[in-house]
Design a protein around this motif. Structure first.
Motif, PDB file in Angstrom:
ATOM      1  N   ASP A   1      33.536  28.654  33.578  1.00 49.66           N
ATOM      2  CA  ASP A   1      32.997  27.479  34.693  1.00 49.66           C
ATOM      3  C   ASP A   1      32.252  29.023  35.633  1.00 49.66           C
ATOM      4  OD1 ASP A   1      33.117  27.322  37.553  1.00 49.66           O
ATOM      5  OD2 ASP A   1      33.476  25.614  36.085  1.00 49.66           O
ATOM      6  N   ALA A   2      30.426  28.952  35.387  1.00 49.72           N
ATOM      7  CA  ALA A   2      29.979  29.436  36.094  1.00 49.72           C
ATOM      8  C   ALA A   2      30.568  29.595  38.079  1.00 49.72           C
ATOM      9  CB  ALA A   2      28.312  28.914  36.415  1.00 49.72           C
ATOM     10  N   GLU A   3      30.537  28.720  38.023  1.00 49.60           N
ATOM     11  CA  GLU A   3      31.081  28.234  39.982  1.00 49.60           C
ATOM     12  C   GLU A   3      32.045  29.495  39.780  1.00 49.60           C
ATOM     13  OE1 GLU A   3      31.933  24.617  41.665  1.00 49.60           O
ATOM     14  OE2 GLU A   3      29.818  23.869  40.274  1.00 49.60           O
ATOM     15  N   ARG A   4      33.530  29.743  39.253  1.00 49.06           N
ATOM     16  CA  ARG A   4      34.328  30.421  38.999  1.00 49.06           C
ATOM     17  C   ARG A   4      33.811  31.876  39.013  1.00 49.06           C
ATOM     18  NH1 ARG A   4      40.256  28.041  36.517  1.00 49.06           N
ATOM     19  NH2 ARG A   4      40.403  27.444  37.814  1.00 49.06           N
TER      20      ARG A   4
ATOM     21  N   PRO B   1      42.080  37.341  37.819  1.00 51.25           N
ATOM     22  CA  PRO B   1      42.250  36.219  38.365  1.00 51.25           C
ATOM     23  C   PRO B   1      41.085  35.485  38.970  1.00 51.25           C
ATOM     24  CG  PRO B   1      43.910  38.158  39.403  1.00 51.25           C
ATOM     25  CD  PRO B   1      42.376  38.352  37.899  1.00 51.25           C
ATOM     26  N   HIS B   2      40.661  34.490  39.843  1.00 53.20           N
ATOM     27  CA  HIS B   2      40.026  33.848  40.311  1.00 53.20           C
ATOM     28  C   HIS B   2      38.911  32.720  39.080  1.00 53.20           C
ATOM     29  CE1 HIS B   2      41.282  35.694  43.534  1.00 53.20           C
ATOM     30  NE2 HIS B   2      41.560  36.861  43.151  1.00 53.20           N
ATOM     31  N   VAL B   3      39.112  33.170  38.026  1.00 55.79           N
ATOM     32  CA  VAL B   3      37.948  33.139  36.630  1.00 55.79           C
ATOM     33  C   VAL B   3      38.694  32.107  35.908  1.00 55.79           C
ATOM     34  CG1 VAL B   3      36.466  33.780  35.025  1.00 55.79           C
ATOM     35  CG2 VAL B   3      36.846  35.432  36.705  1.00 55.79           C
ATOM     36  N   GLY B   4      39.492  32.115  35.472  1.00 57.39           N
ATOM     37  CA  GLY B   4      40.668  31.263  34.037  1.00 57.39           C
ATOM     38  C   GLY B   4      41.810  31.977  33.735  1.00 57.39           C
ATOM     39  N   ARG B   5      42.162  31.901  32.799  1.00 60.16           N
ATOM     40  CA  ARG B   5      43.220  32.130  31.978  1.00 60.16           C
ATOM     41  C   ARG B   5      44.041  34.086  32.513  1.00 60.16           C
ATOM     42  NH1 ARG B   5      44.815  34.946  27.485  1.00 60.16           N
ATOM     43  NH2 ARG B   5      43.483  35.394  26.796  1.00 60.16           N
ATOM     44  N   THR B   6      44.962  33.932  32.756  1.00 58.94           N
ATOM     45  CA  THR B   6      44.525  35.100  33.283  1.00 58.94           C
ATOM     46  C   THR B   6      46.631  35.802  33.320  1.00 58.94           C
ATOM     47  OG1 THR B   6      44.919  37.302  34.955  1.00 58.94           O
ATOM     48  CG2 THR B   6      45.595  35.062  35.951  1.00 58.94           C
ATOM     49  N   GLY B   7      47.298  36.015  33.322  1.00 56.82           N
ATOM     50  CA  GLY B   7      48.159  37.456  32.542  1.00 56.82           C
ATOM     51  C   GLY B   7      49.184  38.109  33.425  1.00 56.82           C
ATOM     52  N   GLY B   8      49.583  39.331  32.768  1.00 60.44           N
ATOM     53  CA  GLY B   8      49.833  40.050  33.641  1.00 60.44           C
ATOM     54  C   GLY B   8      48.582  41.324  33.304  1.00 60.44           C
TER      55      GLY B   8
ATOM     56  N   MET C   1      31.497  43.700  39.770  1.00 65.13           N
ATOM     57  CA  MET C   1      31.534  42.750  38.286  1.00 65.13           C
ATOM     58  C   MET C   1      30.745  42.645  37.959  1.00 65.13           C
ATOM     59  SD  MET C   1      33.919  38.863  39.254  1.00 65.13           S
ATOM     60  CE  MET C   1      33.105  38.218  37.335  1.00 65.13           C
ATOM     61  N   THR C   2      30.449  42.714  36.252  1.00 64.13           N
ATOM     62  CA  THR C   2      29.836  42.225  35.789  1.00 64.13           C
ATOM     63  C   THR C   2      30.292  41.188  34.795  1.00 64.13           C
ATOM     64  OG1 THR C   2      27.843  44.496  36.152  1.00 64.13           O
ATOM     65  CG2 THR C   2      28.064  43.738  34.221  1.00 64.13           C
ATOM     66  N   VAL C   3      29.174  40.385  34.571  1.00 59.01           N
ATOM     67  CA  VAL C   3      29.655  39.760  33.343  1.00 59.01           C
ATOM     68  C   VAL C   3      29.114  39.872  31.901  1.00 59.01           C
ATOM     69  CG1 VAL C   3      29.933  37.150  32.725  1.00 59.01           C
ATOM     70  CG2 VAL C   3      30.424  37.342  34.872  1.00 59.01           C
ATOM     71  N   LEU C   4      29.824  40.319  30.999  1.00 63.41           N
ATOM     72  CA  LEU C   4      29.520  40.595  29.553  1.00 63.41           C
ATOM     73  C   LEU C   4      29.631  39.367  28.471  1.00 63.41           C
ATOM     74  CD1 LEU C   4      30.873  43.915  29.494  1.00 63.41           C
ATOM     75  CD2 LEU C   4      28.883  43.578  30.099  1.00 63.41           C
ATOM     76  N   ASP C   5      28.417  39.041  27.833  1.00 65.60           N
ATOM     77  CA  ASP C   5      28.608  38.104  26.340  1.00 65.60           C
ATOM     78  C   ASP C   5      28.371  38.655  25.199  1.00 65.60           C
ATOM     79  OD1 ASP C   5      27.888  36.269  24.419  1.00 65.60           O
ATOM     80  OD2 ASP C   5      25.885  35.616  25.280  1.00 65.60           O
ATOM     81  N   TRP C   6      29.695  39.598  24.967  1.00 56.95           N
ATOM     82  CA  TRP C   6      30.649  39.738  24.099  1.00 56.95           C
ATOM     83  C   TRP C   6      30.053  39.535  22.404  1.00 56.95           C
ATOM     84  CZ3 TRP C   6      31.811  36.474  19.508  1.00 56.95           C
ATOM     85  CH2 TRP C   6      32.321  35.494  20.212  1.00 56.95           C
ATOM     86  N   ARG C   7      28.979  38.092  22.860  1.00 53.62           N
ATOM     87  CA  ARG C   7      28.135  37.539  21.372  1.00 53.62           C
ATOM     88  C   ARG C   7      27.079  38.495  20.821  1.00 53.62           C
ATOM     89  NH1 ARG C   7      29.348  31.847  24.047  1.00 53.62           N
ATOM     90  NH2 ARG C   7      28.506  33.340  25.483  1.00 53.62           N
ATOM     91  N   LYS C   8      27.016  39.235  22.090  1.00 54.23           N
ATOM     92  CA  LYS C   8      25.653  40.420  21.963  1.00 54.23           C
ATOM     93  C   LYS C   8      26.131  41.492  21.642  1.00 54.23           C
ATOM     94  CE  LYS C   8      22.944  39.105  26.152  1.00 54.23           C
ATOM     95  NZ  LYS C   8      22.741  39.118  27.446  1.00 54.23           N
ATOM     96  N   TYR C   9      27.804  41.788  21.460  1.00 49.36           N
ATOM     97  CA  TYR C   9      28.290  43.497  21.111  1.00 49.36           C
ATOM     98  C   TYR C   9      28.445  42.876  19.528  1.00 49.36           C
ATOM     99  CZ  TYR C   9      27.234  44.325  25.766  1.00 49.36           C
ATOM    100  OH  TYR C   9      26.561  44.406  26.386  1.00 49.36           O
TER     101      TYR C   9
END
Length: 91
Positions: A49-52, A12-19, A67-75
């Motif tokens: 979104d960077a603000e979110r 929540p608070h970032v983007g799409r979310t479900g259960g 909370m840490t945001v991971l860039d999946w493209r690095k993995y």
């Protein structure tokens, strides 16, 4: 108390979310409230979104959750399926 790491692509608070996003959010809050050290690793398969993201980090920090945001493209290279990204982050 335990040190716990939660990895999720929905919050929540970032983007799409479900259960699952709501469940990971609540789990992190309950565990932190119980005194556990909680790290929340968030990866997003779409652009967030960077603000979110900054707002979410502040909200979780208020509850003593890192909370840490991971860039999946690095993995991984190739198709970013949730399974591929989760396994790559785990490794």
């Amino acid at each position: 108390m335990a040190r716990i790491c939660i990895v999720t692509e929905e919050l929540p608070h970032v983007g799409r979310t479900g259960g699952i996003g709501a469940a990971m959010h609540e789990l992190a809050l309950v565990l932190a409230e119980a005194g556990h050290s909680v790290d929340l690793l968030y990866y997003n398969l779409s652009e967030a979104d960077a603000e979110r993201l900054a707002l979410a980090e502040q909200i979780y920090a208020q509850s003593r959750i890192r909370m840490t945001v991971l860039d999946w493209r690095k993995y991984i290279d190739g198709q970013p399926t949730p399974r591929a990204v989760s396994f790559a982050i785990y490794r």
